[in-house]
Write a protein that holds these residues in place. Structure first.
Motif, short mmCIF file in Angstrom:
data_model
loop_
_atom_site.label_atom_id
_atom_site.label_comp_id
_atom_site.label_asym_id
_atom_site.label_seq_id
_atom_site.Cartn_x
_atom_site.Cartn_y
_atom_site.Cartn_z
N ASP A 1 31.83 100.01 24.93
CA ASP A 1 32.34 99.35 26.06
C ASP A 1 31.43 100.01 27.16
O ASP A 1 31.68 100.47 28.30
CB ASP A 1 33.83 99.66 26.45
N ASP A 2 30.07 99.91 27.08
CA ASP A 2 28.89 100.05 28.15
C ASP A 2 27.67 99.48 27.95
O ASP A 2 27.52 98.85 26.68
CB ASP A 2 28.91 101.46 28.74
N ALA A 3 27.12 99.77 28.87
CA ALA A 3 25.77 98.73 28.73
C ALA A 3 24.87 99.24 27.57
O ALA A 3 24.19 98.41 27.19
CB ALA A 3 24.86 98.92 30.19
N LEU A 4 24.84 100.58 27.31
CA LEU A 4 23.94 101.15 26.19
C LEU A 4 24.71 100.97 24.92
O LEU A 4 24.00 100.48 24.07
CB LEU A 4 23.58 102.56 26.51
N ILE A 17 42.72 106.43 25.16
CA ILE A 17 42.22 105.78 26.37
C ILE A 17 40.80 107.12 26.76
O ILE A 17 40.22 106.83 27.70
CB ILE A 17 43.20 106.42 27.35
N GLY A 18 40.44 107.77 25.77
CA GLY A 18 39.29 108.30 25.68
C GLY A 18 38.91 109.13 24.34
O GLY A 18 39.80 109.10 23.48
N THR A 19 37.58 109.61 24.37
CA THR A 19 37.14 110.40 23.16
C THR A 19 36.02 110.95 23.33
O THR A 19 35.21 110.71 24.57
CB THR A 19 36.56 109.15 22.06
N THR A 71 37.94 101.76 30.05
CA THR A 71 37.41 101.22 31.55
C THR A 71 38.60 101.24 32.69
O THR A 71 38.37 101.80 33.87
CB THR A 71 37.02 99.80 31.26
N HIS A 72 39.86 100.84 32.08
CA HIS A 72 40.79 100.96 32.91
C HIS A 72 41.46 102.09 33.59
O HIS A 72 42.19 102.39 34.36
CB HIS A 72 41.92 99.93 32.57
N ARG A 73 40.70 103.24 32.64
CA ARG A 73 41.51 104.78 33.39
C ARG A 73 40.36 105.48 34.03
O ARG A 73 40.35 106.72 34.50
CB ARG A 73 41.71 105.41 32.12
N ARG A 74 38.82 104.75 34.16
CA ARG A 74 38.11 105.50 35.05
C ARG A 74 38.43 105.46 36.42
O ARG A 74 38.96 105.05 37.07
CB ARG A 74 36.68 104.88 34.70
N ASP A 75 37.74 106.51 37.10
CA ASP A 75 38.02 106.87 38.48
C ASP A 75 39.54 107.31 38.72
O ASP A 75 40.11 107.19 39.82
CB ASP A 75 37.60 105.61 39.31
#
Length: 154
Positions: free
Chosen positions: A25-28, A68-70, A96-100
């Motif tokens: 779930d990111d550009a890379l 929600i993370g790893t 994504t929905h837990r960033r920031d």
């Protein structure tokens, strides 16, 4: 009132699809990871290798039943620096929905404490040169860009 029930735990094989989805779930990552069912057997093989190695820990961050993370922790013995152990952090991802939300900082602080508890004298990580936001985040946590890294794809 929202009650947060965040737990850090070692990943289970059943968590691997969610981990792969976070990595993709990111550009890379969306160019490097393979999503779909059934789960690509290379992920299962990698999970089994990590699980069998006492110096590796694949971790998930869960809230209720949602991953929600790893991140992956590696405990690296070394001869240099008078036999100092190092902690290596890899593949950090937050949903994504837990960033920031402060969760990334909480994850990193937790990882650092894990390395302290295992008597590591240094925590290191790498991040892609294109991830400027990640660089600023790690620097705010006290990490210093002290070395130039190189990779050779095989």
């Amino acid at each position: 009132m929202v009650v947060e029930s965040i737990v850090f735990r070692s990943a289970l094989l059943s968590d691997v699809p969610a981990i792969v989805a976070l990595l993709a779930d990111d550009a890379l990552g969306n160019h490097r990871e393979v999503l779909g069912e059934p789960l690509d057997s290379r992920y299962v093989d990698a999970f089994r290798a990590i699980e069998a190695d006492a110096n590796q820990r694949l971790v998930v961050v869960v809230d209720g039943s949602e991953v929600i993370g790893t991140l992956q922790l590696s405990f690296i013995p070394g001869i240099a620096r008078t036999g100092m152990w190092r902690g290596q952090i890899e593949a950090v991802r937050i949903a994504t929905h837990r960033r920031d939300s402060g969760l990334g900082q909480r994850v990193m602080e937790w990882a650092i404490e894990e390395f302290r508890a295992h008597h590591c004298g240094l925590v290191q990580l790498t991040t892609d040169k294109s991830r400027g936001d990640a660089h600023r985040f790690y620097e705010r946590l006290g990490f210093v860009a002290s070395h130039e890294g190189y990779k050779l794809a095989l």
